[in-house]
Design an enzyme around this catalytic site. Sequence first.
Site, PDB file in Angstrom:
ATOM      1  N   ARG A  78       3.462  11.809  -1.060  1.00  0.00           N
ATOM      2  CA  ARG A  78       4.220  10.775  -1.772  1.00  0.00           C
ATOM      3  C   ARG A  78       4.301  11.206  -3.226  1.00  0.00           C
ATOM      4  O   ARG A  78       3.271  11.377  -3.900  1.00  0.00           O
ATOM      5  CB  ARG A  78       3.538   9.422  -1.618  1.00  0.00           C
ATOM      6  N   ASN A 154       7.761   1.454  -6.721  1.00  0.00           N
ATOM      7  CA  ASN A 154       6.327   1.286  -6.551  1.00  0.00           C
ATOM      8  C   ASN A 154       5.867  -0.085  -7.030  1.00  0.00           C
ATOM      9  O   ASN A 154       6.240  -0.526  -8.122  1.00  0.00           O
ATOM     10  CB  ASN A 154       5.586   2.366  -7.358  1.00  0.00           C
ATOM     11  N   GLU A 155       5.099  -0.799  -6.188  1.00  0.00           N
ATOM     12  CA  GLU A 155       4.470  -2.077  -6.556  1.00  0.00           C
ATOM     13  C   GLU A 155       5.407  -2.895  -7.441  1.00  0.00           C
ATOM     14  O   GLU A 155       5.098  -3.199  -8.590  1.00  0.00           O
ATOM     15  CB  GLU A 155       3.130  -1.814  -7.230  1.00  0.00           C
ATOM     16  N   HIS A 221      -0.335  -1.717   0.029  1.00  0.00           N
ATOM     17  CA  HIS A 221      -1.326  -0.957  -0.721  1.00  0.00           C
ATOM     18  C   HIS A 221      -2.663  -1.671  -0.580  1.00  0.00           C
ATOM     19  O   HIS A 221      -2.763  -2.870  -0.857  1.00  0.00           O
ATOM     20  CB  HIS A 221      -0.926  -0.848  -2.184  1.00  0.00           C
ATOM     21  N   TYR A 223      -6.372  -1.998  -1.701  1.00  0.00           N
ATOM     22  CA  TYR A 223      -7.474  -1.762  -2.627  1.00  0.00           C
ATOM     23  C   TYR A 223      -8.484  -2.901  -2.474  1.00  0.00           C
ATOM     24  O   TYR A 223      -8.866  -3.239  -1.360  1.00  0.00           O
ATOM     25  CB  TYR A 223      -6.937  -1.603  -4.059  1.00  0.00           C
ATOM     26  N   GLU A 250      -0.627   3.148   0.080  1.00  0.00           N
ATOM     27  CA  GLU A 250      -1.670   3.569  -0.860  1.00  0.00           C
ATOM     28  C   GLU A 250      -2.979   2.940  -0.433  1.00  0.00           C
ATOM     29  O   GLU A 250      -2.993   1.817   0.084  1.00  0.00           O
ATOM     30  CB  GLU A 250      -1.375   3.106  -2.298  1.00  0.00           C
ATOM     31  N   TRP A 279      -4.328   7.507  -2.339  1.00  0.00           N
ATOM     32  CA  TRP A 279      -4.125   7.718  -3.775  1.00  0.00           C
ATOM     33  C   TRP A 279      -5.390   8.351  -4.332  1.00  0.00           C
ATOM     34  O   TRP A 279      -6.470   7.811  -4.150  1.00  0.00           O
ATOM     35  CB  TRP A 279      -3.852   6.396  -4.486  1.00  0.00           C
TER      36      TRP A 279
END
Length: 532
Positions: A78, A154-155, A221, A223, A250, A279
């Site tokens: 990516r 992105n985001e 994503h 996290y 991610e 990531w």
Amino acid sequence: MTHRLGLATAALLSLLISMLISPAPAHAAVGLRVSGTRIVEANGNAFVMRGVSHAHTWYTGQTGSFADIKALRANTVRVVLSGGRWPANGTSDVANVVSLCRQNRLICVLENHDTTGYGEQSGAYSLDQAVDYWSSVKSALTGAEDFIVVNIGNEPIGNNNASSWTAATTGAIGRMRALGFQHLLMVDAPNWGQDWQFTMRDNAQTVAAADPQHNTVFSIHMYGVFDTAAEINAYLNAFQSAGLPLVIGEFGHNHSDGDPDEDTIMAQAQSRGLGYIGWSWSGNGGGVEYLDMVTNFDAASLTSWGQRIFNGANGIAATSREATFFGGGTPDTTAPTTPGTPSASGVTATGATLTWTASTDAGGSGLAGYDVYREQGSTDTLLGQSVTPSIALTGLSPATRYEVYVRARDGAGNQSGTSATTAFTTTSGGGGGCTATGSVQSQWGGGYVVQATVTNTGTAPVTGWTVTFTLPSGHTIAGSWNATLTTSGQTVTARNAGYNGNLGAGGSTGFGFQVTRPGGTATVSSYTCAAT
């Protein structure tokens, strides 16, 4: 993930609730495309992303990273790009990136990083501005649809006004298609990609329907919001049960907003046949340097995170398969192992719960789910499908013996052997009454989406319901959620799912469906309901 700044601290999590929704059917597309919950190549072979992100926009001189990432067995990279918020990547630079992707036999997800944290972080670009960037570099991407995915932004929205994501994303997809982009599109979730308010999860059907090519994959994503197995599984279940394509676009092994459960993320991605992209390769700053996979872009100097994602359990080296487009990939022809003997419990007049020991899949495309059959001689009936090793059967006949077995299937369509059979007999009884109404939620020239409500009008609980309705001439069902739909001519029968058949007196539930039609004609207008 931002390059030099940590992401905003995640808000408190709500309880994850799986909501079943369904996409429109896959249509012919150029190169990589969506097929149900899967990404497939032009030849129909399932492709499962196993890769990492590379911060190209800040490190344009580190072009050797493409070969280094490939050497560690990744099949995907990516690539971070910018249209001006950070050092801009113009057409010639993007064309060189595309060339590096092809040379190194990598599927490349190109993402515009300018949109990171829009509405919350100063300087962030809108998704509309991101589309302007893609338009400016389109000539570098045309003809590369077999190995290039466009991650629009992105985001794209922070924690402020996450509800705006749906309109912004559908608008961006529409503009990309109007500009002539034929690529598989990827869209990130709001809330800095982590969707803790479930905006993407709950509106994914609307976004999927907005793509006239039906060729959009969703990216979550993971996290600190995803720090337990329960949260990870609930989110993945919602998309997989709904038949919507999802990748883990991610994730990391640690983060300032919490400690993500990377072991579950990787194990579940492998067992479900979902792509993941970690990531990131190297060059992180702003206090998240621990997310570097290698030190100073040196592939011989793996960090602990690098060792984990490349060489650990369910890691890239063990699970990555090169895209067959490059000529070196091998299609998955290995069937999953045979599931265990199902066990029946909770048997009622119209339903039963089955559980069994899970299958495993070593072919590379991942375990996609299970099919449950009733053994009836030469032609066995499919009773239901599940992505987990259990199912709640509904719509069964009272006082009837059922002999059932289970088969597993993987992402390439290979089926396991049949499990041993289990027999059970439904009880007698049932009863009740119900009504059904429908409301058109959205419509366009070639189709519309209906949300239906089923209400128990009796004085006693019901354990199941069946709704029938007639489609106007030329209309066809394109997808459904929260019910199992079958068609005979223009007559459609909708039966409750395993989790919404039980309704107390006065209770109600809902299901929905999408219809394709000749341009601008009438919609479904009347419904008949029967309860058991």
